[in-house]
Every structure is written in structure tokens, then in C-alpha cells.
Write a protein that holds these residues in place. Structure first.
Motif, mmCIF file in Angstrom:
data_model
loop_
_atom_site.group_PDB
_atom_site.id
_atom_site.type_symbol
_atom_site.label_atom_id
_atom_site.label_comp_id
_atom_site.label_asym_id
_atom_site.label_seq_id
_atom_site.Cartn_x
_atom_site.Cartn_y
_atom_site.Cartn_z
ATOM 1 N N ARG A 368 0.842 -1.192 0.000
ATOM 2 C CA ARG A 368 0.000 0.000 0.000
ATOM 3 C C ARG A 368 0.879 1.244 0.000
ATOM 4 N N PHE A 369 0.311 2.352 -0.538
ATOM 5 C CA PHE A 369 1.021 3.632 -0.608
ATOM 6 C C PHE A 369 1.522 4.045 0.776
ATOM 7 N N ASN A 370 2.802 4.433 0.855
ATOM 8 C CA ASN A 370 3.446 4.883 2.099
ATOM 9 C C ASN A 370 3.781 3.759 3.075
ATOM 10 N N VAL A 432 -2.749 14.242 1.813
ATOM 11 C CA VAL A 432 -1.967 13.421 2.743
ATOM 12 C C VAL A 432 -2.867 12.379 3.401
ATOM 13 N N PHE A 433 -4.042 12.824 3.861
ATOM 14 C CA PHE A 433 -4.918 11.905 4.577
ATOM 15 C C PHE A 433 -5.595 10.906 3.632
ATOM 16 N N LYS A 434 -5.873 11.387 2.401
ATOM 17 C CA LYS A 434 -6.593 10.514 1.457
ATOM 18 C C LYS A 434 -5.710 9.394 0.907
ATOM 19 N N LYS A 435 -4.458 9.771 0.598
ATOM 20 C CA LYS A 435 -3.604 8.842 -0.148
ATOM 21 C C LYS A 435 -3.015 7.722 0.705
ATOM 22 N N ASP A 436 -2.904 7.997 2.004
ATOM 23 C CA ASP A 436 -2.205 7.031 2.837
ATOM 24 C C ASP A 436 -2.865 5.657 2.780
ATOM 25 N N GLY A 437 -2.087 4.631 2.572
ATOM 26 C CA GLY A 437 -2.614 3.272 2.536
ATOM 27 C C GLY A 437 -3.362 2.943 1.255
#
Ligand code: B12
Ligand code: SF4
Length: 443
Positions: A368-370, A432-437
Motif C-alpha cells: 500500500r502507498f506509504n 496526505v490523509f486521502k492517499k495514505d494506505g
């Protein structure tokens, strides 16, 4: 003949689609369109905003691929190939790891489009497109102005993307750009940059150069030419530019309002480990006087950090966050250190058996992203992922954003600066909050 250009999205969020609200013009596709002979009809589809009409008639599909978008690129390519349409993939990913991309396209393009794209179109027309085009890298767009009409109506941010230079002379071990350009820096003719700006309708520019200040004298020549144009611009640069005050002065006079600067780490050991030489020149204690110079000129920084180097610990990551908070950078990115394919970092971690997700993390269904994609030295992969998230989320609380607003020398310098800060800090906070995971690919 009709050519369809595609900019893929990274993927989707866990329970809904992901729409990138900070989306900008895909410059590489504007360049590709400009290099395409005028008798070819060109359509652009941006997967970040719209659905791809796979059944719309077309002759050739060209997709631009980065490591993060590789998985989605292969899904899109498969759909077109199922319909018997030839697909060519170019960009960072096929240049870094051609053997993988070849399995997902009829043809791959290695290097900059400027060198052989005309040949690709000619070969396609003759029915003899080659499986691999190996072009070089070099100065951006000689004699070519970006075709921007293909961006109309897509809802991109009101900022014109363009390039003065490509590549960078430094050799940071994690940097995909350094690998792509083999530690070299190429500049575009200044008068062609001026022409491009005059042709663009907007006066807010983003020079997407990897390091616009890699060559001080070349940059000064550009800035002198920008002064009469009365533009406002942002770009990316390494911190060593503060050594040359004439350069900083010209930069400010030419309309520079902000820069993305890679601080990466506040630990001298980590900086040496990653070979971040522009930050080591003169010693890391220099960050303080360097930042004073930057603030004197009112430049709004987007400070970029990479976390997870071999000398990083949970405590040093916490100190990095404190450093960013103290310095009130308008924006800060706390990126997890990522092993991009073919970089020295990737090769080192592979040799030490420390890569997770079978090495090709960008294709792995669990990645997952990050997320950390390797085993760090001084903590577990999960702890590194968690520490980076802690920095990111703490820096982007509403309270933190408000505290940073009242900086007399940067955000409060003028109403225009304040507007910029408020608009972009809230936009990127949301991202930042949307993309995480986020998941990679749609399927
Ligand atoms: C501008 C930029 C951004 C902008 C986005 C701009 C936009 N249009 O939306 C912002 C700041 C938002 C951004 C975000 C991110 N970015 Co970014 N970004 C860049 C940057 C600096 C310039 C890209 C660019 O426009 N270059 C100008 C064009 C003209 O050049 P080009 O893309 O290299 O294309 C040329 C050739 O590659 C080739 N080519 C490209 N595509 C094709 C296709 C075909 C068919 C052909 C024939 C040729 C061809 O021809 C072109 C002309 O010569 C690059 C660095 C770089 N050098 O690529 C990083 C870079 C692409 N980004 C990177 C990353 C990691 C990210 C993020 C994931 C960061 C993060 N953690 O959030 C995000 C998300 C990216 C995403 N896909 O959604 C990495 C990707 C690494 C990799 N191995 O893939 C890069 C390489 C930076 C780096 N130093 O490592 N980015
Ligand atoms: S200074 Fe920046 S662009 Fe240059 S090699 Fe290092 S990370 Fe890459």
C-alpha cells in the motif's frame, strides 16, 4: 491516424475511488503531443480524473509510466491490447526496468521522447513498430513548444508546468532521477523557455526541473531573462544554492516564490550514508544560516524529508519532525525511504536481502502507498511506516497549519503569499490523509 495518450492514476482507496485534487497538467504528454506530426489526431485521457473510453476508436495508445503507476499502467494496457490496439509505454518505469514493462506492452520506449518519437510514429505507419526504442536523455524540448490545447477542460490546477532543465549533477543513493539521467544535468535554451512562457496563458509557473539550481551560472542566465516577464514561479532545488547570494537575489527578482528543497535528514551520518552531497557541503550545522537567508528573501519552502536511512532511529525521526515544526515550513513531506528499481539503494538492499514484497513492491497485491518496502536497520518495517505517518499527520493537524500561518517573513509577507499558503496547505493536507494506505491499480 489517431493517437491516444494516457496518464494513469496510482490506484484506489480501500473503499472508494481516488480522485487526485492536486492534479496538474501531465507535461510529458503535452511534449509527446507536440512531437507528434500535425496530421495525427491526438486525444488525452487522464485516469486521475476521467474514465478511459477503451472502446473509442484509436490506432495507437501511448502511456506514461512511473513506478507508482506501473500496476495501473499494465491494467490499462491489457484492456487496449484485448481490443487489438497496439500499446507503447514510455517514461521513468520502462527506462529503469525495461525487462518488466516489456511484458505488458507491444513496444517500450526508454529515455526522452525528443530523440525517437518521430521514428515511432513513422514505424507505426509502416506497420513495423519495434518492441524496444532505446533513446538517450538530454536537453528538454529543443525547438519544441509544449502542446497545451490537449489540457483544456480537464480541471487542472491553474499553474503552467514547464522545464528549463532535466536531471541533476548529484548522486543521492535513493534518487530515481540520478539513475535515469546518470548524474548529469541538461539545460534548455533560455530563449525557448521565454517563448514557451509567452505562449502560455497563465503567469503562475511550476518549473518541474529535478534541480533547477544544479548549475548556478545556467540558472542565473534563466533568471535574468525571466525578470522582464513578471511571472511568479516555483520549482525544486538543492539547499547548497544559499552559497551564492547573487543567485538567490536573481531568483527572488525573477519571481520565485517557493521551492521544494530536499532536506532528507537532520543527521550528518544519514546524509553521508545516502550521499546527499549538496546538504553536506559546509556541514549540516549550516541549515540554520541557510534557512535565515531563505527567509530573508521570503521564499516559501516545501521541505522534503526521507525517513528510514540506516542511521535513522525512531528518536531521530521524532527530532526531524521537531525541526520541521520549529522552522514552520509552509509544506513538509515526510516520505518513507523508497527503493526505486535500479537505484543504488535498491541494489544495496537487494544484495543485503532486505527488500520486502518480493522486491517488486509496486506490483505486490499487499503493498500500500506509504508502506515501508524494506527492512530498516533500527526498527521494524511497521514501526517505520507508523513513524512516518506520525510525522505526516502531526504536521498536518489544523492547529499545526494555523500555527504556521503567522510567519511574518514568509506567509504573512503579502496577501498573495497568505492566499497561496492557505490554498495549498489545505489542499495537500487533504491529499496526505486521502492517499495514505492507497491500493495500487484499480482491480
Ligand atoms: C512534476 C512532478 C510531480 C508533480 C506532478 C505533476 C503532474 N503532472 O501531475 C507532483 C509534485 C504532484 C508529483 C507527485 C508525485 N511524484 Co513526482 N515528479 C515530478 C517530476 C519532478 C517531473 C515530472 C515531469 O513532468 N517531467 C517533465 C517531463 C517532460 O519529463 P518526463 O516525465 O521525464 O518525460 C520524458 C521522458 O521520460 C519520456 N516519456 C515520459 N513518458 C513517456 C511516454 C511515452 C509513450 C514516450 C515515448 C516517452 C515518454 O519523454 C518525456 C519527454 O522527454 C518527476 C521527476 C522526473 N524527472 O520525472 C517526479 C517523479 C516522477 N515523481 C516521483 C514521485 C515518487 C512522486 C510521488 C509518488 C511523491 C509522493 N510520495 O507522493 C507523487 C505522486 C505521483 C503520481 N503519479 O501521482 C518520482 C517517481 C519515481 C519513480 N521511480 O517512478 C520522480 C521521478 C521524482 C524522483 N526524484 O524520484 N510529482
Ligand atoms: S539532489 Fe535531489 S535531484 Fe539531485 S540526485 Fe539528490 S535527490 Fe536527486
Amino acid at each position: 491516424m489517431k493517437l491516444t495518450l494516457i496518464k494513469p492514476n496510482i490506484g484506489r482507496m480501500e473503499h472508494s475511488l481516488y480522485v487526485d485534487e492536486a492534479r496538474m497538467e501531465p507535461l510529458q504528454l503535452g511534449v509527446l503531443a507536440a512531437l507528434t506530426p500535425p496530421d495525427v489526431e491526438v486525444a488525452l485521457y487522464d485516469d486521475r480524473i476521467e474514465s478511459i473510453p477503451y472502446d473509442e476508436p484509436t490506432n495507437l495508445v501511448a502511456i506514461t509510466a512511473e513506478t507508482y503507476t506501473a500496476r495501473r499502467t499494465y491494467e490499462i494496457s491489457a484492456e487496449y491490447r484485448l481490443r487489438g490496439i497496439l500499446v507503447i509505454i514510455g517514461g521513468m518505469q520502462p527506462t529503469l526496468i525495461p525487462q518488466e514493462v516489456m511484458q505488458h506492452a507491444d513496444s517500450i520506449y526508454i529515455g526522452d521522447a525528443e530523440f525517437q518519437w518521430g521514428q515511432v510514429i513513422e514505424d507505426f505507419r509502416q506497420g513495423r513498430m519495434r518492441p524496444i526504442y532505446k533513446a538517450g536523455v538530454g536537453s528538454p524540448q529543443p525547438g519544441t513548444l509544449t502542446r497545451r490545447d490537449i489540457f483544456n477542460g480537464k480541471g487542472y490546477l491553474p499553474i503552467t508546468l514547464l522545464q528549463f532543465s532535466r536531471g541533476c549533477r548529484f548522486a543521492c543513493n535513493f534518487c530515481a532521477v540520478s539513475t535515469y539521467f546518470d548524474k548529469s544535468h541538461y539545460c534548455r535554451a533560455v530563449h525557448e523557455v521565454v517563448q514557451e512562457i509567452e505562449a502560455a496563458e497563465k503567469r503562475n509557473l511550476f518549473f518541474v526541473d529535478d534541480n533547477i539550481l544544479s548549475n548556478f551560472e545556467a540558472a542565473k542566465a534563466l533568471f535574468r531573462a525571466l525578470i522582464p516577464l513578471k511571472v511568479k514561479w516555483v520549482s525544486q532545488a538543492s539547499i547548497n544554492f544559499t552559497q551564492d547570494l547573487e543567485l538567490v537575489d536573481l531568483m527572488a527578482k525573477s519571481g520565485c516564490i517557493g521551492l521544494v528543497v530536499g532536506f532528507e535528514s537532520i543527521s550528518p551520518q544519514s546524509l553521508r550514508w545516502m550521499k546527499k552531497s549538496p546538504n553536506i557541503i559546509g556541514g549540516i550545522k549550516n541549515y540554520k544560516p541557510q534557512l535565515e537567508i531563505i527567509r530573508d528573501y521570503g521564499l516559501q519552502l516545501w521541505a522534503a524529508f526521507t525517513l528510514g536511512h540506516d542511521y535513522d532511529t525512531k528518536e531521530s525521526i521524532e527530532r526531524t519532525l521537531e525541526f520541521a515544526m520549529e522552522n514552520k515550513f509552509p509544506l513538509a513531506a515526510f516520505n518513507i525511504l523508497i527503493p526505486y528499481p535500479s537505484t543504488p539503494l535498491y541494489q544495496k538492499l537487494a544484495a543485503e536481502g532486505r527488500l520486502l514484497y518480493d522486491g517488486a513492491w509496486w506490483l505486490h497485491p499487499e503493498y500500500r502507498f506509504n508502506y515501508a518496502a524494506f527492512q530498516p536497520k533500527n526498527m521494524s518495517a511497521e514501526e517505520l511506516t507508523e513513524a512516518c505517518w506520525h510525522c505526516r499527520s502531526t504536521y498536518n493537524t489544523v492547529g499545526s497549519l494555523i500555527r504556521r500561518t503567522f510567519d511574518r517573513r514568509t506567509n504573512m509577507r503579502s496577501l498573495y503569499r497568505l492566499g497561496l499558503y492557505l490554498r495549498y496547505s489545505t489542499l495537500f493536507r487533504k491529499e496526505v490523509f486521502k492517499k495514505d494506505g492507497m491500493r495500487f491499480g484499480l482491480h
